[in-house]
Design a protein around this motif. Sequence first.
Motif, PDB file in Angstrom:
ATOM      1  N   ARG A 125      -4.821  -5.895   3.978  1.00 50.76           N
ATOM      2  CA  ARG A 125      -5.868  -6.463   2.809  1.00 50.76           C
ATOM      3  C   ARG A 125      -7.055  -6.880   3.392  1.00 50.76           C
ATOM      4  NH1 ARG A 125      -1.856  -9.116  -1.666  1.00 50.76           N
ATOM      5  NH2 ARG A 125      -1.255  -7.097  -2.988  1.00 50.76           N
ATOM      6  N   ALA A 126      -6.908  -7.440   4.549  1.00 51.77           N
ATOM      7  CA  ALA A 126      -8.059  -8.003   5.385  1.00 51.77           C
ATOM      8  C   ALA A 126      -8.998  -7.227   5.919  1.00 51.77           C
ATOM      9  CB  ALA A 126      -7.584  -9.067   6.282  1.00 51.77           C
ATOM     10  N   LEU A 127      -8.671  -5.843   5.899  1.00 51.89           N
ATOM     11  CA  LEU A 127      -9.466  -4.640   6.410  1.00 51.89           C
ATOM     12  C   LEU A 127     -10.946  -4.679   5.652  1.00 51.89           C
ATOM     13  CD1 LEU A 127      -6.788  -2.306   7.698  1.00 51.89           C
ATOM     14  CD2 LEU A 127      -8.138  -3.921   9.213  1.00 51.89           C
ATOM     15  N   PRO A 128     -11.773  -4.130   6.397  1.00 50.78           N
ATOM     16  CA  PRO A 128     -13.202  -3.911   5.689  1.00 50.78           C
ATOM     17  C   PRO A 128     -12.988  -2.604   4.810  1.00 50.78           C
ATOM     18  CG  PRO A 128     -13.566  -4.099   8.078  1.00 50.78           C
ATOM     19  CD  PRO A 128     -12.075  -4.060   7.840  1.00 50.78           C
ATOM     20  N   ASN A 129     -13.641  -2.727   3.530  1.00 50.33           N
ATOM     21  CA  ASN A 129     -13.496  -1.586   2.683  1.00 50.33           C
ATOM     22  C   ASN A 129     -12.130  -1.311   2.000  1.00 50.33           C
ATOM     23  OD1 ASN A 129     -16.250  -0.961   3.284  1.00 50.33           O
ATOM     24  ND2 ASN A 129     -15.550   0.408   5.156  1.00 50.33           N
ATOM     25  N   VAL A 130     -11.070  -2.158   2.215  1.00 48.21           N
ATOM     26  CA  VAL A 130      -9.723  -1.877   1.535  1.00 48.21           C
ATOM     27  C   VAL A 130      -9.694  -2.777   0.567  1.00 48.21           C
ATOM     28  CG1 VAL A 130      -7.416  -2.462   1.962  1.00 48.21           C
ATOM     29  CG2 VAL A 130      -8.662  -1.617   3.659  1.00 48.21           C
ATOM     30  N   THR A 131      -9.638  -2.032  -0.647  1.00 45.95           N
ATOM     31  CA  THR A 131      -9.302  -2.526  -2.068  1.00 45.95           C
ATOM     32  C   THR A 131      -8.255  -2.566  -2.536  1.00 45.95           C
ATOM     33  OG1 THR A 131      -9.827  -0.436  -3.025  1.00 45.95           O
ATOM     34  CG2 THR A 131     -11.925  -1.845  -2.521  1.00 45.95           C
ATOM     35  N   GLY A 132      -7.022  -2.242  -2.004  1.00 49.28           N
ATOM     36  CA  GLY A 132      -5.712  -2.292  -2.711  1.00 49.28           C
ATOM     37  C   GLY A 132      -4.787  -1.976  -1.526  1.00 49.28           C
ATOM     38  N   VAL A 133      -3.632  -2.512  -1.475  1.00 48.30           N
ATOM     39  CA  VAL A 133      -2.474  -2.419  -0.532  1.00 48.30           C
ATOM     40  C   VAL A 133      -1.122  -2.401  -1.219  1.00 48.30           C
ATOM     41  CG1 VAL A 133      -1.276  -2.784   1.435  1.00 48.30           C
ATOM     42  CG2 VAL A 133      -3.690  -3.149   1.579  1.00 48.30           C
ATOM     43  N   SER A 134      -0.315  -1.391  -1.257  1.00 45.24           N
ATOM     44  CA  SER A 134       1.043  -1.542  -1.569  1.00 45.24           C
ATOM     45  C   SER A 134       1.851  -0.934  -0.739  1.00 45.24           C
ATOM     46  CB  SER A 134       1.089  -0.745  -3.094  1.00 45.24           C
ATOM     47  OG  SER A 134       2.288  -0.697  -3.644  1.00 45.24           O
ATOM     48  N   ILE A 135       3.265  -1.511  -0.694  1.00 44.51           N
ATOM     49  CA  ILE A 135       4.526  -1.211  -0.155  1.00 44.51           C
ATOM     50  C   ILE A 135       5.433  -0.606  -1.208  1.00 44.51           C
ATOM     51  CG2 ILE A 135       6.442  -1.549   1.279  1.00 44.51           C
ATOM     52  CD1 ILE A 135       4.634  -3.374   3.006  1.00 44.51           C
ATOM     53  N   ALA A 136       5.802   0.653  -1.154  1.00 41.07           N
ATOM     54  CA  ALA A 136       6.873   1.165  -2.092  1.00 41.07           C
ATOM     55  C   ALA A 136       7.931   1.646  -1.402  1.00 41.07           C
ATOM     56  CB  ALA A 136       6.091   2.204  -3.244  1.00 41.07           C
ATOM     57  N   ILE A 263       3.573   2.996   2.957  1.00 39.78           N
ATOM     58  CA  ILE A 263       2.634   2.088   2.813  1.00 39.78           C
ATOM     59  C   ILE A 263       1.428   2.587   2.122  1.00 39.78           C
ATOM     60  CG2 ILE A 263       0.770   0.577   4.127  1.00 39.78           C
ATOM     61  CD1 ILE A 263       2.983   0.153   6.021  1.00 39.78           C
ATOM     62  N   LEU A 264       0.805   2.064   1.324  1.00 38.58           N
ATOM     63  CA  LEU A 264      -0.380   2.683   0.244  1.00 38.58           C
ATOM     64  C   LEU A 264      -1.377   2.121   0.468  1.00 38.58           C
ATOM     65  CD1 LEU A 264       1.938   3.992  -2.829  1.00 38.58           C
ATOM     66  CD2 LEU A 264       1.130   5.433  -0.871  1.00 38.58           C
ATOM     67  N   VAL A 265      -2.546   2.617   1.027  1.00 35.55           N
ATOM     68  CA  VAL A 265      -4.009   1.803   1.191  1.00 35.55           C
ATOM     69  C   VAL A 265      -5.101   2.450   0.636  1.00 35.55           C
ATOM     70  CG1 VAL A 265      -5.145   0.519   3.056  1.00 35.55           C
ATOM     71  CG2 VAL A 265      -2.887   1.101   3.648  1.00 35.55           C
ATOM     72  N   ARG A 266      -5.449   1.705  -0.415  1.00 39.29           N
ATOM     73  CA  ARG A 266      -6.861   2.364  -0.957  1.00 39.29           C
ATOM     74  C   ARG A 266      -8.133   1.664  -0.472  1.00 39.29           C
ATOM     75  NH1 ARG A 266      -8.431   4.896  -5.343  1.00 39.29           N
ATOM     76  NH2 ARG A 266      -6.604   5.258  -6.158  1.00 39.29           N
ATOM     77  N   THR A 267      -9.071   2.570  -0.017  1.00 42.61           N
ATOM     78  CA  THR A 267     -10.419   2.147   0.742  1.00 42.61           C
ATOM     79  C   THR A 267     -11.609   2.985  -0.130  1.00 42.61           C
ATOM     80  OG1 THR A 267     -11.413   2.459   2.654  1.00 42.61           O
ATOM     81  CG2 THR A 267     -10.071   4.312   2.275  1.00 42.61           C
ATOM     82  N   SER A 268     -12.409   2.138  -0.036  1.00 47.37           N
ATOM     83  CA  SER A 268     -13.944   2.730  -0.446  1.00 47.37           C
ATOM     84  C   SER A 268     -14.443   3.689   0.297  1.00 47.37           C
ATOM     85  CB  SER A 268     -14.785   1.565  -0.924  1.00 47.37           C
ATOM     86  OG  SER A 268     -15.067   0.808   0.461  1.00 47.37           O
ATOM     87  N   GLY A 269     -13.935   3.763   1.571  1.00 45.52           N
ATOM     88  CA  GLY A 269     -14.382   4.760   2.460  1.00 45.52           C
ATOM     89  C   GLY A 269     -13.506   6.036   2.485  1.00 45.52           C
ATOM     90  N   ASP A 270     -13.811   6.763   3.739  1.00 47.48           N
ATOM     91  CA  ASP A 270     -12.819   7.863   3.968  1.00 47.48           C
ATOM     92  C   ASP A 270     -11.230   7.455   4.412  1.00 47.48           C
ATOM     93  OD1 ASP A 270     -11.858  10.340   4.572  1.00 47.48           O
ATOM     94  OD2 ASP A 270     -12.825  10.827   6.344  1.00 47.48           O
TER      95      ASP A 270
END
Length: 437
Positions: A125-136, A263-270
């Motif tokens: 979550r502390a990474l730049p451009n990351v807007t959401g993180v989930s572990i499922a 691990i699911l990571v949403r980012t505003s970039g690529d």
Amino acid sequence: VTVALSLVVAVVAGLVPTFQARRLELASALQGDPARGSSASREHRHLRSGLVVAELALAVMLMVGAGLLIRSLWRLQQVDPGFEASGVLKAEFLLPGSRYPQRMTDFPAWPEIRRFHAEAVRRLRALPNVTGVSIAGRHPLDRGFTSSIVVAGREAEARDWPEPAIRLVDEGYVSTLRVPVVAGRAFLASDDASSPPVALVNEEAQQRYFAGRDPIGHRIRLWGAERTVVGVLGGERFRGQAEAVPPAVYLPTGQSPVGSGSILVRTSGDPAALAETVRRVIYEVDPEVPLFGIEPLVRTLSNSAAERRFTTVVLGAFAGLALLLAIVGVHGVLSYTVARRTREIGIRMALGADRGRVRSLVLGQSATLVALGLALGTLGAVALSQLLRTMLYGVGPNDPITLGGVAFLLGGVALLTSLLPARRATRVDPMVALRTE
């Protein structure tokens, strides 16, 4: 096998004119009589026309099959999977059992697994451009597993219920994948081992197990424990876009931690550009935890229809080849016919036939072949397209738009191909044609 089959076809095709040549009338041939071997000539003409009609019919059947699959694939891509895949990176992990014990006697404590989850989510979550993180426990296109459930007070009815899909997700899952919350709430960070057990259901489960009533506040019995339903989510298509939404029950990883999952990571970039960074972060948390299946979730969604796409491409390629062969066949037969009827055309023009009449004569022959080929091909397509029924989505095997579109396209192309021989026929010089032997 292909080489052997090709040789057999070549030999058989070569034998046909050999047998026809044996029936040639030698006297008429030596005299150069234009009417020589009229019965044999008629037989040759019918054979050539029959081959062209067969080519057209096969082209129609292949093009209809390809058209149905293309329309089906397009329809499939318009289906809402129930989550937003764009902008999300997926990475699967497996915690070594030696360092992350999963003793059922301690369930759901498992402190080592909880620490890994918390640290991995915090760093990501502390990474730049990351807007959401989930572990499922499973990514949204993994079918996962099912289990029986019982609604408290309705135990007798549960014997006839289908088993719902069980999804283990954390409190960030709904916001990261943007799964709609239809009623109630999503999981919270406070839904942990120290709080009362809770669950979410999707809309399909609401219809199946609660008869369309509001399930919030009802208690369900799962894995020997009672859980209170606190929310209803929209339907995720875990089995791919082509299949119906199955009933599903969601459990919080805070109360049911997972030693393997996604691990699911949403980012505003690529998302693809984030892959190495996610790998490095997990390595920093624990270098012995392997990551695999790292890819944008959009690609995972696309791969769920890979078999259908491959079949569509292959059948489309064969349909294109069949169309090309049909065009060549129509053009070849008409060109040969015009060359054979040069003297006849010259006589017609010498007797007063204008160029339009001659053009209509050639195009009429083409239209007859095309119409017959389209008719037979359409009948064959209607019968054979039933074999594709299980591969179609949102399109019937006898889809009138596909049948009509193929007939219009193939018929139009075939008739356009006929224009060149027809034009050549109108350029015949009557005086030259009359001297032709």
